[in-house]
Write a protein that holds these residues in place. Structure first.
Motif, short mmCIF file in Angstrom:
data_model
loop_
_atom_site.label_atom_id
_atom_site.label_comp_id
_atom_site.label_asym_id
_atom_site.label_seq_id
_atom_site.Cartn_x
_atom_site.Cartn_y
_atom_site.Cartn_z
N PRO A 35 117.19 -14.89 62.97
CA PRO A 35 116.22 -15.65 62.43
C PRO A 35 115.03 -15.86 63.50
N ALA A 36 115.45 -16.12 64.78
CA ALA A 36 114.71 -16.27 65.92
C ALA A 36 114.86 -15.30 66.92
N PRO A 37 113.97 -14.74 67.14
CA PRO A 37 112.31 -14.76 67.02
C PRO A 37 111.90 -13.78 66.13
N ALA A 38 112.94 -13.15 65.26
CA ALA A 38 112.36 -11.79 64.67
C ALA A 38 111.60 -12.22 63.31
N LEU A 39 112.34 -13.08 62.44
CA LEU A 39 112.13 -13.28 61.11
C LEU A 39 110.61 -14.03 61.07
N PRO A 40 109.69 -13.83 60.23
CA PRO A 40 108.30 -14.31 60.02
C PRO A 40 108.54 -15.96 59.82
N GLN A 41 107.83 -16.59 60.52
CA GLN A 41 108.00 -18.06 60.25
C GLN A 41 107.20 -18.58 58.94
N ARG A 42 105.95 -17.82 58.61
CA ARG A 42 105.13 -18.15 57.53
C ARG A 42 104.95 -16.71 56.80
N VAL A 43 105.31 -16.97 55.43
CA VAL A 43 105.36 -16.04 54.69
C VAL A 43 104.30 -16.20 53.52
N PHE A 44 103.77 -15.23 52.80
CA PHE A 44 102.90 -15.39 51.67
C PHE A 44 103.20 -14.23 50.61
N LYS A 45 102.69 -14.68 49.45
CA LYS A 45 102.77 -13.77 48.35
C LYS A 45 101.63 -12.76 48.17
N ASP A 46 100.68 -13.32 48.07
CA ASP A 46 99.35 -12.49 47.69
C ASP A 46 98.32 -12.21 49.00
N GLY A 47 97.97 -13.23 49.68
CA GLY A 47 97.18 -13.56 50.64
C GLY A 47 97.31 -14.62 51.52
N TYR A 48 96.78 -14.56 52.81
CA TYR A 48 96.89 -15.73 53.85
C TYR A 48 95.64 -15.60 54.64
#
Length: 93
Positions: A35-48
């Motif tokens: 989980p840390a530090p590899a996984l993204p902390q912020r995710v999005f579906k269509d855009g960001y």
């Protein structure tokens, strides 16, 4: 990666990184990422959208593309589009 860095990615990226992956053609197995530090902390579906170093960036998911995790990044002030493997001159007739 700096301790205060925020990893942003498409939701499919986090889903894939969170699970064991098997690449049959190469007979390779990869365990889930920690989980840390590899996984993204912020995710999005269509855009960001975000701002960095005085530039505004718009990140967009590109379905379907090379994979289900591909995105393009538009640097708004510079009017530059980073498409990586989402674009190829082979796609132009």
């Amino acid at each position: 990666m700096p301790a205060d860095a925020t990893v942003v990615a498409h939701e499919n990226t986090k889903r894939r990184m969170s699970a064991r992956q098997h690449i049959a053609i190469l007979e390779l197995d990869f365990p889930p990422s920690p989980p840390a530090p590899a996984l993204p902390q912020r995710v999005f579906k269509d855009g960001y959208k975000l701002a960095a170093n005085g530039e505004r960036l718009e990140v967009s998911h590109v379905p379907p593309a090379h994979t289900d995790t591909d995105v393009i990044v538009r640097f708004e002030q510079a009017n530059v589009l980073h498409a990586a493997t989402c674009f190829s001159t082979a796609d132009i007739p």
